[in-house]
Design a protein around this motif. Sequence first.
Motif, short mmCIF file in Angstrom:
data_model
loop_
_atom_site.label_atom_id
_atom_site.label_comp_id
_atom_site.label_asym_id
_atom_site.label_seq_id
_atom_site.Cartn_x
_atom_site.Cartn_y
_atom_site.Cartn_z
N ARG A 112 -15.33 -2.28 0.27
CA ARG A 112 -13.98 -2.06 0.78
C ARG A 112 -13.78 -0.59 1.14
NH1 ARG A 112 -9.64 -5.17 -0.97
NH2 ARG A 112 -8.37 -3.73 0.25
N LEU A 113 -13.13 -0.37 2.27
CA LEU A 113 -12.83 0.98 2.74
C LEU A 113 -11.35 1.18 3.00
CD1 LEU A 113 -15.68 1.20 5.41
CD2 LEU A 113 -15.58 2.55 3.31
N PHE A 114 -10.64 0.07 3.23
CA PHE A 114 -9.24 0.14 3.68
C PHE A 114 -8.37 -0.77 2.81
CE2 PHE A 114 -12.02 0.82 7.30
CZ PHE A 114 -11.48 1.93 7.90
N PRO A 115 -7.07 -0.47 2.76
CA PRO A 115 -6.15 -1.37 2.04
C PRO A 115 -6.09 -2.75 2.71
CG PRO A 115 -5.11 0.75 2.49
CD PRO A 115 -6.37 0.71 3.29
N GLU B 99 -1.87 -0.94 -3.93
CA GLU B 99 -3.05 -0.18 -3.49
C GLU B 99 -2.59 1.20 -3.02
OE1 GLU B 99 -6.31 -3.47 -2.15
OE2 GLU B 99 -4.97 -2.81 -0.55
N THR C 56 0.84 -1.19 0.00
CA THR C 56 0.00 0.00 0.00
C THR C 56 0.87 1.24 0.00
OG1 THR C 56 -1.67 -1.19 1.28
CG2 THR C 56 -1.85 1.19 1.21
N PHE D 269 -8.12 4.41 -1.71
CA PHE D 269 -8.90 4.51 -0.49
C PHE D 269 -8.70 5.92 0.07
CE2 PHE D 269 -7.71 0.02 -0.88
CZ PHE D 269 -8.99 -0.54 -0.94
N PHE E 12 -9.25 9.10 2.77
CA PHE E 12 -9.38 9.40 4.19
C PHE E 12 -9.30 10.90 4.41
CE2 PHE E 12 -7.74 5.25 3.54
CZ PHE E 12 -8.31 4.45 4.52
#
Lengths: 358, 358
Positions: free
Chosen positions: B132-135, A94, A49, A121, A123
């Motif tokens: 999915r929200l996170f790696p 990712e 990631t 993703f 944040f």
Amino acid sequence: MVGGDGDYSYAKNSSFQRMIIDAAKEMISESIFDKLDLKSLGFEDTCGTFKLADLGCSVGPNTFIAVQNIIEAVQTKYRADHQDYHQDSSSGLEFQVFFNDRHGNDFNTLFQTLPPSRKYFAFGVPGSFHGRLFPKSSLHFVHSSSSLNWLSKIPKEILDSRSPAWNKGSIICSGLVKGVSEAYSGHSAQFKNDTEAFLNARAHELVPGGLIVFVLFSLPNGVPMIDSNGGKLYGFLGSCLIDIATKGLIDEEKVDSFNIPVYFPTSEELKAIIERNGCFSIERMDKLPDPPLMRLKPSPESVASQIRAVFEGVVKEHFGYDLVDKIFTKFAENFIFDELIKEHNNVNLFVLLKRVIN
Amino acid sequence: MVGGDGDYSYAKNSSFQRMIIDAAKEMISESIFDKLDLKSLGFEDTCGTFKLADLGCSVGPNTFIAVQNIIEAVQTKYRADHQDYHQDSSSGLEFQVFFNDRHGNDFNTLFQTLPPSRKYFAFGVPGSFHGRLFPKSSLHFVHSSSSLNWLSKIPKEILDSRSPAWNKGSIICSGLVKGVSEAYSGHSAQFKNDTEAFLNARAHELVPGGLIVFVLFSLPNGVPMIDSNGGKLYGFLGSCLIDIATKGLIDEEKVDSFNIPVYFPTSEELKAIIERNGCFSIERMDKLPDPPLMRLKPSPESVASQIRAVFEGVVKEHFGYDLVDKIFTKFAENFIFDELIKEHNNVNLFVLLKRVIN
């Protein structure tokens, strides 16, 4: 910055900041290609990631464009490094993207306008980038555009009428202009402290070998802030305030105590701060190509909206909600582009730093 | 949920959800102490970042309290594991907390009310937890309280007047009540799909050995949803809507096409979904102690505000802004606590899952 997506929003009035992001795109791609060592960061196979942050992101679309540019550059670099590996070797990579701005930023609008087609993703990270925002060694790349000129606060002495640094009769601390050099050194000391705090926080947060790219306004040596394009615009906003004050609509003292918390360093000044900090090597420090402002020659209303999108918050806080419309209407009425913006005598400085391995 | 901090906000009307968080505190502490193997997660020395997420967090203060409970439990566990190490052996442990809810959640209020004394790095994560929200492998602990009962959507057949599952004359799909079992099975299939999607996403995101704790409303075997306290409350809201419809203020058809996207599974039903998924071991599945609702006996206005804080969004979307006040005023006027809430015949189910090491 003004939130939401209304007529005065930053989202709709940030074409100048967009020009800077576009101008920096090529330099960011080159920087990533030349200076990001993905293997030493642990990206040796197809998984992992990549974590990047945009600090002082405000609301979209500029931040989304900047982030997309960075991701594409990292993917290109990854494919180049692993071309012997397999066809689409970045497919397992990712991306985790952190959008940061102060607590008062309009994160609701930011989140609701995230590009639906994004491949990362997303944040939100509320807080000042002059302090810690992330855990230790948790970022690979930090980006910040047009944000590091903002000071965390106006130094006390500039607001103190008994201090030699009191910045009476001007809303900018313009440096090298006779009589206000003390005020400018107040801003200068604050900028130094703030930038040190920024670097110290990022030194904890970036992995060794991680990169910071930032763009900020700087001054050529010997050019006072008031003679730079940005300084002239802010000075012009100040003259509008004085204009309104002479008509009795604002107290003169209220204008005297208003200061824009923005500072333009010289590149030498910035370099000295980074070198004293010692946690980063300066990999590149170059002037950005000038944005095509002269050619586009925006209308007075458009310039007023751009300035309002950035400064409405500080203006409202100081002068109250009722005067905001009047102030920026006056700005549009009085503004004459050619008189103000004669040449590109401020510099958008592109800076690339690498976290040194202690 | 209603954002902001006004009279009808979730922030000010979530004391029932708070009771659930308080009731779960002890069980979370026990779960972390007994089931979280910090060493196998890589926390062998004093450094490292423990990453936890609260999914469906809405706005504070409940989410902040839940997160603080988890952090304290992890610290206690860490000290117990490393008591031979040094006095304050959790001092090097950093916490990264991800607050998740849908894009429309009021993240601005969430961020502006973050506890100033918090000892963690706070992040907002917009999006549906059904995806999915996170790696990959980026979380150690996931928490979700009173959120998994929400369906991602109302199944089409429930809204289709030609379908046997059409849920006419009721706003809940109440199961085991003659005539609406088809509607309930529509909800049931949606719940199954949603919970599977939730588990699949978390299976990617949690490290092996990572934990999920969630609390949701469930039904004892053989109790129809309409007979549970929650179901009764929703059914009562439905009767208020019908009341208003008979006065001609809402079309009856509009009431027929309104359904609350909430489902209460039985524990057996939930267990079967988790076992079929196969990525998690069920470490604990217990009834939470009943919250002291009977003793507190909230006023009709208070119950109406709590229901409004949760459902105003879906009510407004369906019936329009103008009717919201009328609907919840009617709710408060008609509500009689003792008639409705006779016994605790719904169950707050506490579920602890561990990501199995494939």
